[in-house]
Structures are given as structure tokens and as C-alpha cells.
Design a protein around this motif. Sequence first.
Motif, PDB file in Angstrom:
ATOM      1  N   GLU A   7      47.868  32.180  56.909  1.00 41.50           N
ATOM      2  CA  GLU A   7      48.904  32.435  57.836  1.00 41.50           C
ATOM      3  C   GLU A   7      49.143  30.986  58.188  1.00 41.50           C
ATOM      4  O   GLU A   7      50.204  30.437  57.921  1.00 41.50           O
ATOM      5  CB  GLU A   7      48.928  33.213  59.088  1.00 41.50           C
ATOM      6  N   ALA A   8      48.265  29.833  58.163  1.00 41.52           N
ATOM      7  CA  ALA A   8      48.663  28.607  58.805  1.00 41.52           C
ATOM      8  C   ALA A   8      48.728  28.089  57.406  1.00 41.52           C
ATOM      9  O   ALA A   8      49.749  27.459  57.426  1.00 41.52           O
ATOM     10  CB  ALA A   8      47.861  28.099  59.476  1.00 41.52           C
ATOM     11  N   ARG A   9      48.383  28.314  57.026  1.00 45.37           N
ATOM     12  CA  ARG A   9      48.748  27.082  55.362  1.00 45.37           C
ATOM     13  C   ARG A   9      49.928  27.962  54.538  1.00 45.37           C
ATOM     14  O   ARG A   9      50.872  26.631  53.997  1.00 45.37           O
ATOM     15  CB  ARG A   9      47.335  27.743  54.691  1.00 45.37           C
ATOM     16  N   HIS A  22      64.996  18.388  51.686  1.00 45.28           N
ATOM     17  CA  HIS A  22      65.443  17.579  52.534  1.00 45.28           C
ATOM     18  C   HIS A  22      65.442  16.125  51.852  1.00 45.28           C
ATOM     19  O   HIS A  22      66.122  15.331  52.455  1.00 45.28           O
ATOM     20  CB  HIS A  22      65.344  17.440  53.622  1.00 45.28           C
ATOM     21  N   GLY A  23      64.810  15.862  50.961  1.00 43.37           N
ATOM     22  CA  GLY A  23      64.385  14.790  50.112  1.00 43.37           C
ATOM     23  C   GLY A  23      63.613  13.792  50.777  1.00 43.37           C
ATOM     24  O   GLY A  23      64.007  12.319  50.861  1.00 43.37           O
ATOM     25  N   TRP A  24      63.067  14.103  51.781  1.00 41.00           N
ATOM     26  CA  TRP A  24      62.447  13.512  52.805  1.00 41.00           C
ATOM     27  C   TRP A  24      60.363  12.907  52.438  1.00 41.00           C
ATOM     28  O   TRP A  24      60.029  13.893  51.759  1.00 41.00           O
ATOM     29  CB  TRP A  24      62.119  13.892  54.755  1.00 41.00           C
ATOM     30  N   SER A  25      59.898  11.891  53.145  1.00 45.23           N
ATOM     31  CA  SER A  25      58.146  11.860  52.462  1.00 45.23           C
ATOM     32  C   SER A  25      57.977  12.889  54.045  1.00 45.23           C
ATOM     33  O   SER A  25      58.568  12.725  54.537  1.00 45.23           O
ATOM     34  CB  SER A  25      57.632  10.104  52.623  1.00 45.23           C
ATOM     35  N   GLN A  26      56.713  12.444  54.167  1.00 41.91           N
ATOM     36  CA  GLN A  26      55.578  13.318  54.583  1.00 41.91           C
ATOM     37  C   GLN A  26      56.492  12.561  56.419  1.00 41.91           C
ATOM     38  O   GLN A  26      56.513  12.251  56.940  1.00 41.91           O
ATOM     39  CB  GLN A  26      54.492  13.105  54.639  1.00 41.91           C
ATOM     40  N   GLY A  27      56.465  10.939  55.580  1.00 42.32           N
ATOM     41  CA  GLY A  27      56.748   9.681  57.324  1.00 42.32           C
ATOM     42  C   GLY A  27      58.244  10.111  57.217  1.00 42.32           C
ATOM     43  O   GLY A  27      57.860   9.941  58.991  1.00 42.32           O
ATOM     44  N   VAL A  35      56.368  12.861  65.166  1.00 45.28           N
ATOM     45  CA  VAL A  35      54.967  13.076  65.458  1.00 45.28           C
ATOM     46  C   VAL A  35      54.134  11.982  64.186  1.00 45.28           C
ATOM     47  O   VAL A  35      54.789  11.541  63.451  1.00 45.28           O
ATOM     48  CB  VAL A  35      54.571  14.537  65.042  1.00 45.28           C
ATOM     49  N   SER A  36      53.311  11.930  64.492  1.00 42.52           N
ATOM     50  CA  SER A  36      52.718  10.918  63.273  1.00 42.52           C
ATOM     51  C   SER A  36      52.961  11.358  61.998  1.00 42.52           C
ATOM     52  O   SER A  36      52.565  12.729  61.384  1.00 42.52           O
ATOM     53  CB  SER A  36      50.855  11.102  63.285  1.00 42.52           C
ATOM     54  N   ARG A  37      52.028  10.685  60.843  1.00 41.84           N
ATOM     55  CA  ARG A  37      52.268  11.609  59.297  1.00 41.84           C
ATOM     56  C   ARG A  37      51.243  11.866  58.902  1.00 41.84           C
ATOM     57  O   ARG A  37      51.112  13.229  58.626  1.00 41.84           O
ATOM     58  CB  ARG A  37      52.087   9.818  58.540  1.00 41.84           C
ATOM     59  N   PRO A  38      49.870  11.442  59.342  1.00 44.54           N
ATOM     60  CA  PRO A  38      48.878  12.182  59.416  1.00 44.54           C
ATOM     61  C   PRO A  38      49.102  13.487  60.002  1.00 44.54           C
ATOM     62  O   PRO A  38      48.453  14.486  59.587  1.00 44.54           O
ATOM     63  CB  PRO A  38      47.779  11.192  59.895  1.00 44.54           C
ATOM     64  N   THR A  39      49.921  14.080  60.729  1.00 44.54           N
ATOM     65  CA  THR A  39      49.463  15.613  61.602  1.00 44.54           C
ATOM     66  C   THR A  39      50.710  15.682  60.420  1.00 44.54           C
ATOM     67  O   THR A  39      50.504  17.237  60.380  1.00 44.54           O
ATOM     68  CB  THR A  39      50.789  15.255  63.173  1.00 44.54           C
ATOM     69  N   VAL A  40      51.671  15.578  60.202  1.00 46.34           N
ATOM     70  CA  VAL A  40      52.487  16.676  58.955  1.00 46.34           C
ATOM     71  C   VAL A  40      51.431  16.508  57.605  1.00 46.34           C
ATOM     72  O   VAL A  40      51.737  17.843  56.998  1.00 46.34           O
ATOM     73  CB  VAL A  40      53.542  15.694  58.752  1.00 46.34           C
ATOM     74  N   SER A  41      50.673  15.781  57.341  1.00 44.18           N
ATOM     75  CA  SER A  41      50.316  15.835  56.315  1.00 44.18           C
ATOM     76  C   SER A  41      48.217  17.143  56.683  1.00 44.18           C
ATOM     77  O   SER A  41      49.060  17.868  55.741  1.00 44.18           O
ATOM     78  CB  SER A  41      48.818  14.954  56.086  1.00 44.18           C
ATOM     79  N   ARG A  42      48.085  17.525  57.552  1.00 41.85           N
ATOM     80  CA  ARG A  42      47.311  18.234  58.825  1.00 41.85           C
ATOM     81  C   ARG A  42      47.967  19.424  58.028  1.00 41.85           C
ATOM     82  O   ARG A  42      47.127  20.282  58.033  1.00 41.85           O
ATOM     83  CB  ARG A  42      46.378  17.877  59.298  1.00 41.85           C
ATOM     84  N   ILE A  43      49.224  19.798  58.727  1.00 45.69           N
ATOM     85  CA  ILE A  43      50.108  20.908  58.769  1.00 45.69           C
ATOM     86  C   ILE A  43      50.265  21.232  57.533  1.00 45.69           C
ATOM     87  O   ILE A  43      50.002  22.584  56.996  1.00 45.69           O
ATOM     88  CB  ILE A  43      51.033  20.811  59.497  1.00 45.69           C
ATOM     89  N   GLU A  44      50.652  20.550  56.778  1.00 42.69           N
ATOM     90  CA  GLU A  44      51.198  20.682  55.679  1.00 42.69           C
ATOM     91  C   GLU A  44      49.859  21.321  53.978  1.00 42.69           C
ATOM     92  O   GLU A  44      49.544  22.353  53.728  1.00 42.69           O
ATOM     93  CB  GLU A  44      51.462  20.038  54.295  1.00 42.69           C
ATOM     94  N   LEU A  45      48.749  20.401  54.930  1.00 38.08           N
ATOM     95  CA  LEU A  45      46.941  21.387  53.843  1.00 38.08           C
ATOM     96  C   LEU A  45      46.457  22.660  54.860  1.00 38.08           C
ATOM     97  O   LEU A  45      45.329  23.020  54.292  1.00 38.08           O
ATOM     98  CB  LEU A  45      46.053  20.495  54.257  1.00 38.08           C
ATOM     99  N   GLY A  46      47.621  22.806  55.829  1.00 37.07           N
ATOM    100  CA  GLY A  46      46.875  24.375  56.295  1.00 37.07           C
ATOM    101  C   GLY A  46      46.236  24.471  57.895  1.00 37.07           C
ATOM    102  O   GLY A  46      46.075  25.163  58.382  1.00 37.07           O
ATOM    103  N   GLN A  47      46.259  22.824  58.639  1.00 34.56           N
ATOM    104  CA  GLN A  47      45.581  22.885  59.910  1.00 34.56           C
ATOM    105  C   GLN A  47      47.237  23.633  60.597  1.00 34.56           C
ATOM    106  O   GLN A  47      47.757  23.163  60.909  1.00 34.56           O
ATOM    107  CB  GLN A  47      45.259  21.340  60.309  1.00 34.56           C
ATOM    108  N   GLU A  48      46.620  24.564  61.532  1.00 31.64           N
ATOM    109  CA  GLU A  48      47.966  24.891  62.425  1.00 31.64           C
ATOM    110  C   GLU A  48      48.003  24.141  64.239  1.00 31.64           C
ATOM    111  O   GLU A  48      47.580  23.424  64.827  1.00 31.64           O
ATOM    112  CB  GLU A  48      46.806  25.844  63.307  1.00 31.64           C
ATOM    113  N   PRO A  49      48.964  23.836  63.470  1.00 30.42           N
ATOM    114  CA  PRO A  49      50.154  23.192  65.044  1.00 30.42           C
ATOM    115  C   PRO A  49      49.687  23.560  66.619  1.00 30.42           C
ATOM    116  O   PRO A  49      49.552  24.395  66.229  1.00 30.42           O
ATOM    117  CB  PRO A  49      51.094  22.551  64.362  1.00 30.42           C
ATOM    118  N   SER A  50      49.749  22.560  67.060  1.00 30.98           N
ATOM    119  CA  SER A  50      49.999  22.892  68.469  1.00 30.98           C
ATOM    120  C   SER A  50      51.921  23.383  68.665  1.00 30.98           C
ATOM    121  O   SER A  50      52.088  23.470  67.869  1.00 30.98           O
ATOM    122  CB  SER A  50      49.895  21.866  69.843  1.00 30.98           C
TER     123      SER A  50
END
Length: 77
Positions: A7-9, A22-27, A35-50
Motif C-alpha cells: 500500500e505504501a508503495r 505536473h511536469g515536476w522534478s522531485q525537487g 519537504v526535502s527532496r530525499p523525503t519525496v524520493s523515499r515516499i516514491e520508493l515506498g516509505q510510509e510518510p507521516s
Amino acid sequence: MSRAPGEARGFGKTVQTARLGHGWSQGDLAKQAGVSRPTVSRIELGQEPSVKTLRRIADALGLVVEVKPEGGTPPRP
């Protein structure tokens, strides 16, 4: 109560698809969501956000967050 890893993934894939739509980069998304760019990356890789981060990401992308009881079955009145 946490979600199943799949589900997180799935949420991460939804975020990535919406971000690319939207034509956006992670940044770009990180900046829009505050939020930080690494946070966006972790979410996209399946980490569950707060919850706070989930809300920020969803708001930036124009996504609606729906809360359901575990198992997806609505409670009886």
C-alpha cells in the motif's frame, strides 16, 4: 496501525505519477510541499510518510487523501 508495504508503495507510485503529470522534478515537488527532496524520493520508493508529510504532498499535487478502516470495510452505524 500501519499499512501493508504494498500500500505504501502504491501511494508512492501515485505520488510519482501525479508529480510527473505536473511536469515536476522531485525537487520541484519538495519545494511546493515544503519537504526535502530525499523525503519525496523515499515516499516514491515506498516509505510510509507521516500524516503531516502525506498532507503536504497531497495538497501540493491536488490529491485527495481518503481514510478507511483497516480492511476497507466501513463501520456499521
